[in-house]
Scaffold this motif. Sequence first.
Motif, PDB file in Angstrom:
ATOM      1  N   THR A  15      11.709   8.429   0.887  1.00 39.54           N
ATOM      2  CA  THR A  15      10.394   8.555   0.271  1.00 39.54           C
ATOM      3  C   THR A  15      10.430   8.983  -1.185  1.00 39.54           C
ATOM      4  N   GLY A  16      11.543   9.401  -1.719  1.00 38.00           N
ATOM      5  CA  GLY A  16      11.608   9.884  -3.093  1.00 38.00           C
ATOM      6  C   GLY A  16      11.906   8.772  -4.087  1.00 38.00           C
ATOM      7  N   LYS A  17      12.165   9.177  -5.318  1.00 30.69           N
ATOM      8  CA  LYS A  17      12.450   8.173  -6.341  1.00 30.69           C
ATOM      9  C   LYS A  17      13.846   7.571  -6.192  1.00 30.69           C
ATOM     10  N   TYR A  18      14.681   8.189  -5.374  1.00 31.42           N
ATOM     11  CA  TYR A  18      16.018   7.660  -5.118  1.00 31.42           C
ATOM     12  C   TYR A  18      16.072   6.834  -3.843  1.00 31.42           C
ATOM     13  N   ARG A  19      14.924   6.416  -3.322  1.00 29.05           N
ATOM     14  CA  ARG A  19      14.874   5.724  -2.024  1.00 29.05           C
ATOM     15  C   ARG A  19      15.662   4.417  -2.025  1.00 29.05           C
ATOM     16  N   GLU A  20      15.616   3.682  -3.112  1.00 30.38           N
ATOM     17  CA  GLU A  20      16.364   2.425  -3.161  1.00 30.38           C
ATOM     18  C   GLU A  20      17.867   2.690  -3.170  1.00 30.38           C
ATOM     19  N   GLN A  21      18.283   3.747  -3.832  1.00 28.97           N
ATOM     20  CA  GLN A  21      19.696   4.107  -3.825  1.00 28.97           C
ATOM     21  C   GLN A  21      20.138   4.606  -2.454  1.00 28.97           C
ATOM     22  N   VAL A  22      19.269   5.324  -1.750  1.00 31.55           N
ATOM     23  CA  VAL A  22      19.598   5.792  -0.406  1.00 31.55           C
ATOM     24  C   VAL A  22      19.798   4.605   0.524  1.00 31.55           C
ATOM     25  N   VAL A  23      18.904   3.619   0.441  1.00 27.95           N
ATOM     26  CA  VAL A  23      19.025   2.424   1.280  1.00 27.95           C
ATOM     27  C   VAL A  23      20.307   1.667   0.927  1.00 27.95           C
ATOM     28  N   ALA A  24      20.607   1.560  -0.356  1.00 24.88           N
ATOM     29  CA  ALA A  24      21.838   0.871  -0.768  1.00 24.88           C
ATOM     30  C   ALA A  24      23.076   1.616  -0.267  1.00 24.88           C
ATOM     31  N   CYS A  25      23.052   2.937  -0.302  1.00 27.53           N
ATOM     32  CA  CYS A  25      24.184   3.722   0.200  1.00 27.53           C
ATOM     33  C   CYS A  25      24.343   3.536   1.701  1.00 27.53           C
ATOM     34  N   LEU A  26      23.238   3.561   2.434  1.00 23.14           N
ATOM     35  CA  LEU A  26      23.300   3.363   3.883  1.00 23.14           C
ATOM     36  C   LEU A  26      23.832   1.980   4.222  1.00 23.14           C
ATOM     37  N   ARG A  27      23.333   0.956   3.519  1.00 22.23           N
ATOM     38  CA  ARG A  27      23.786  -0.402   3.791  1.00 22.23           C
ATOM     39  C   ARG A  27      25.266  -0.574   3.461  1.00 22.23           C
ATOM     40  N   SER A  28      25.704   0.001   2.362  1.00 21.32           N
ATOM     41  CA  SER A  28      27.113  -0.124   1.972  1.00 21.32           C
ATOM     42  C   SER A  28      28.028   0.582   2.966  1.00 21.32           C
ATOM     43  N   LEU A  29      27.632   1.772   3.402  1.00 18.35           N
ATOM     44  CA  LEU A  29      28.451   2.489   4.370  1.00 18.35           C
ATOM     45  C   LEU A  29      28.448   1.777   5.716  1.00 18.35           C
ATOM     46  N   TYR A  30      27.312   1.231   6.106  1.00 19.36           N
ATOM     47  CA  TYR A  30      27.234   0.484   7.362  1.00 19.36           C
ATOM     48  C   TYR A  30      28.158  -0.733   7.311  1.00 19.36           C
ATOM     49  N   ALA A  31      28.127  -1.453   6.181  1.00 19.88           N
ATOM     50  CA  ALA A  31      28.997  -2.625   6.027  1.00 19.88           C
ATOM     51  C   ALA A  31      30.465  -2.207   6.048  1.00 19.88           C
ATOM     52  N   ARG A  32      30.759  -1.061   5.461  1.00 23.69           N
ATOM     53  CA  ARG A  32      32.146  -0.586   5.414  1.00 23.69           C
ATOM     54  C   ARG A  32      32.654  -0.154   6.789  1.00 23.69           C
ATOM     55  N   LEU A  33      31.739   0.325   7.649  1.00 25.18           N
ATOM     56  CA  LEU A  33      32.143   0.818   8.964  1.00 25.18           C
ATOM     57  C   LEU A  33      32.078  -0.233  10.066  1.00 25.18           C
ATOM     58  N   TYR A  34      31.102  -1.167   9.989  1.00 27.32           N
ATOM     59  CA  TYR A  34      30.846  -2.024  11.143  1.00 27.32           C
ATOM     60  C   TYR A  34      30.890  -3.522  10.863  1.00 27.32           C
ATOM     61  N   SER A  35      31.300  -3.935   9.702  1.00 21.71           N
ATOM     62  CA  SER A  35      31.350  -5.371   9.413  1.00 21.71           C
ATOM     63  C   SER A  35      32.801  -5.804   9.226  1.00 21.71           C
ATOM     64  N   SER A  36      32.960  -6.994   8.684  1.00 27.59           N
ATOM     65  CA  SER A  36      34.314  -7.487   8.424  1.00 27.59           C
ATOM     66  C   SER A  36      34.992  -6.717   7.294  1.00 27.59           C
ATOM     67  N   LEU A  37      34.237  -5.911   6.547  1.00 25.22           N
ATOM     68  CA  LEU A  37      34.811  -5.081   5.494  1.00 25.22           C
ATOM     69  C   LEU A  37      35.446  -3.804   6.035  1.00 25.22           C
ATOM     70  N   ALA A  38      35.299  -3.570   7.332  1.00 26.22           N
ATOM     71  CA  ALA A  38      35.817  -2.345   7.934  1.00 26.22           C
ATOM     72  C   ALA A  38      37.327  -2.267   7.757  1.00 26.22           C
ATOM     73  N   GLU A  39      37.760  -1.121   7.327  1.00 23.71           N
ATOM     74  CA  GLU A  39      39.179  -0.889   7.090  1.00 23.71           C
ATOM     75  C   GLU A  39      39.623   0.224   8.033  1.00 23.71           C
ATOM     76  N   TYR A  40      40.260  -0.146   9.117  1.00 22.62           N
ATOM     77  CA  TYR A  40      40.594   0.814  10.155  1.00 22.62           C
ATOM     78  C   TYR A  40      41.836   1.628   9.839  1.00 22.62           C
ATOM     79  N   SER A  41      42.527   1.295   8.778  1.00 23.74           N
ATOM     80  CA  SER A  41      43.731   2.045   8.443  1.00 23.74           C
ATOM     81  C   SER A  41      43.398   3.340   7.704  1.00 23.74           C
ATOM     82  N   ARG A  42      42.189   3.451   7.176  1.00 19.69           N
ATOM     83  CA  ARG A  42      41.786   4.649   6.449  1.00 19.69           C
ATOM     84  C   ARG A  42      40.795   5.452   7.279  1.00 19.69           C
TER      85      ARG A  42
END
Length: 151
Positions: A15-42
């Motif tokens: 809800t704040g002025k950083y809301r778009e950045q929060v959504v971008a951070c959530l999407r990036s972390l989600y992609a890093r954890l659960y998509s083909s970008l997931a790196e299980y060695s780290r």
Amino acid sequence: MLFADERLNFFRPLTGKYREQVVACLRSLYARLYSSLAEYSRVVGRELVLEVFQEAITRTPVLDDAEDDTAPPVRGEREQANMMLNLLLDHGWLERHVDEVTLTSTYGFSRIGRLFTQPMEEIAGNRFHTQHRNMRNTCSALRSFLDKQEV
């Protein structure tokens, strides 16, 4: 209940002025954890989460709301990524898991955080996802084998 004690202000980061950045951070972390970008060695430690958040913050603008004076001013991308991590941990989007033997922390989505982030990632992906794709491919391959004796 969705708004239980630990999730009373669950949507506050959006809800704040950083809301778009929060959504971008959530999407990036989600992609890093659960998509083909997931790196299980780290291990998904604090440094990896901050690295992912810094990349997302660099690409995303801050929305300028005149009425939002509650958010503190942020100086650098590293400090802002740290603020985002603490904000998402405080409001129940992310969880910290501590290994009692090595005393290291790993981070991941809470169950409810993952359920709300998944549609954000799918909407932003601009791709179609068919649940029965593998079944159609299998049926097509079997039909081809029966008709033409192709493997």
